[in-house]
Design a protein around this motif. Structure first.
Motif, PDB file in Angstrom:
ATOM      1  N   GLY A  53       0.789  -1.227   0.000  1.00 48.28           N
ATOM      2  CA  GLY A  53       0.000   0.000   0.000  1.00 48.28           C
ATOM      3  C   GLY A  53       0.820   1.275   0.000  1.00 48.28           C
ATOM      4  O   GLY A  53       0.260   2.381  -0.016  1.00 48.28           O
ATOM      5  N   ILE A  54       2.152   1.149   0.021  1.00 46.57           N
ATOM      6  CA  ILE A  54       3.035   2.319   0.077  1.00 46.57           C
ATOM      7  C   ILE A  54       3.471   2.692  -1.333  1.00 46.57           C
ATOM      8  O   ILE A  54       4.004   1.848  -2.063  1.00 46.57           O
ATOM      9  CB  ILE A  54       4.272   2.021   0.946  1.00 46.57           C
ATOM     10  CG1 ILE A  54       3.856   1.632   2.367  1.00 46.57           C
ATOM     11  CG2 ILE A  54       5.216   3.218   0.979  1.00 46.57           C
ATOM     12  CD1 ILE A  54       4.998   1.115   3.220  1.00 46.57           C
ATOM     13  N   PRO A  55       3.292   3.937  -1.752  1.00 46.42           N
ATOM     14  CA  PRO A  55       3.666   4.335  -3.111  1.00 46.42           C
ATOM     15  C   PRO A  55       5.179   4.364  -3.321  1.00 46.42           C
ATOM     16  O   PRO A  55       5.925   4.717  -2.416  1.00 46.42           O
ATOM     17  CB  PRO A  55       3.073   5.744  -3.255  1.00 46.42           C
ATOM     18  CG  PRO A  55       2.972   6.255  -1.851  1.00 46.42           C
ATOM     19  CD  PRO A  55       2.693   5.060  -0.992  1.00 46.42           C
ATOM     20  N   VAL A  56       5.594   3.970  -4.516  1.00 45.77           N
ATOM     21  CA  VAL A  56       7.010   3.978  -4.889  1.00 45.77           C
ATOM     22  C   VAL A  56       7.258   5.149  -5.835  1.00 45.77           C
ATOM     23  O   VAL A  56       6.530   5.330  -6.814  1.00 45.77           O
ATOM     24  CB  VAL A  56       7.414   2.656  -5.564  1.00 45.77           C
ATOM     25  CG1 VAL A  56       8.892   2.688  -5.961  1.00 45.77           C
ATOM     26  CG2 VAL A  56       7.134   1.478  -4.638  1.00 45.77           C
ATOM     27  N   PHE A  57       8.298   5.924  -5.539  1.00 43.08           N
ATOM     28  CA  PHE A  57       8.628   7.106  -6.333  1.00 43.08           C
ATOM     29  C   PHE A  57       9.963   6.909  -7.059  1.00 43.08           C
ATOM     30  O   PHE A  57      10.768   6.051  -6.684  1.00 43.08           O
ATOM     31  CB  PHE A  57       8.707   8.339  -5.432  1.00 43.08           C
ATOM     32  CG  PHE A  57       7.410   8.669  -4.754  1.00 43.08           C
ATOM     33  CD1 PHE A  57       6.496   9.514  -5.370  1.00 43.08           C
ATOM     34  CD2 PHE A  57       7.090   8.133  -3.513  1.00 43.08           C
ATOM     35  CE1 PHE A  57       5.288   9.825  -4.746  1.00 43.08           C
ATOM     36  CE2 PHE A  57       5.894   8.425  -2.887  1.00 43.08           C
ATOM     37  CZ  PHE A  57       4.987   9.278  -3.507  1.00 43.08           C
TER      38      PHE A  57
END
Length: 291
Positions: A53-57
């Motif tokens: 659920g954690i966005p990757v940048f």
């Protein structure tokens, strides 16, 4: 109160999508407030994806601007880890915790030079990370052995950190914050830097300091303790039986030019008022005896 990290810290993981980064990020998410604190991952090849659920940048700068994260933990492979530190420093993060082992010394020399005059603090490389019990863990330490309390722990050795913490917890002595500074020759925060933070932390009543052969960091810290420390400090130095010229485990654990021996460190620390045990099984008991 705690030092360096607490439940309000917002963290990004550089290398979160790799095998090691995934495993330890999951462990950190499951500890205390980890779900609220870990807010971003960084991998230029996987930008736009999500992990747990954690966005990757794509970049540290983008992750910071989008999520407000001010701390990074690095699991990037050794050939690229120094560049990952550089990127975090350029993005002006408050703190970078580099877990990666085996970073070439030449790479770290360049990175340390680039950090001069910058705001970012570095813990590691080749370290277990930092934990403020019952609030947040950033790194690879086993969360279950920690208890909330008032003893600060600073150590060059990962496994001896765990041993010290387990002894303290068993004796009913919880920890304010535990900092594994890493065993590389070229690293970030030293014993002295962490000791100064513990000295100013109202939640810390005493400090357990674990060192090892090589360098002079423990001696420098001890001399500062003698002049300035307002709280009891106990210590253990690993490597009493280490032969000169043979590197023992860590890249920085080597007696060279007759300097950095365990006995030399123990002598200086005792002269400066630090209580020392020569038995690693007695670290917790010694800490309890001085409180």
């Amino acid at each position: 109160m705690a030092i360096l990290i607490d439940r309000n810290t917002r963290v990004m993981t550089q290398g979160m999508t790799g095998k090691t980064g995934q495993f330890h990020t999951q462990q950190c998410l499951q500890y205390a407030n980890g779900r609220d604190c870990f807010v971003a991952g960084v991998n230029p090849k996987k930008a736009g994806e999500k992990f747990e659920g954690i966005p990757v940048f794509a970049t540290v700068q983008e992750a910071r601007q989008t999520t407000g994260a001010t701390v990074s933990v690095i699991y990037v492979p050794a050939p690229f880890a120094a560049s990952a530190i550089d990127e975090a420093v350029e993005a002006e993060l408050d703190l970078v915790i580099c877990i990666t082992e085996g970073i070439p010394v030449r790479d770290m020399l360049r990175t340390r030079a680039r950090m001069l005059g910058r705001k970012t603090l570095l813990v590691g490389p080749n370290c277990p990370g930092i934990i403020t019990p019952d609030e947040l863990k950033i790194g690879i330490m086993p969360g279950a052995i920690h208890r909330k309390g008032r003893i600060g722990v600073v150590s060059r050795s990962g496994t001896l950190t765990y041993e010290a913490v387990a002894q303290l917890s068993e004796l009913g002595l919880g920890q304010s914050t535990c900092v594994g500074i890493g065993g590389d020759a070229i690293n970030g925060l030293k014993h002295l830097d962490v000791m100064q933070l513990f000295n100013e932390d109202d939640a810390t009543e005493g400090v357990l300091m674990v060192g090892e052969i090589g360098g002079s960091d423990e001696e420098e810290c001890a001399r500062w303790v003698k002049q300035h420390m307002r709280k009891p400090v106990v210590g253990f130095i690993a490597g009493v039986t280490a032969p000169p010229g043979k590197r023992m485990g860590h890249a920085g654990a080597i007696i060279a030019g007759g300097k950095g021996t365990a006995q030399e460190k123990i002598t200086v620390m005792e002269e400066c008022g630090i209580r020392i045990t020569r038995n690693p099984a007695e670290m917790g008991k010694l800490m309890k005896s001085v409180l």
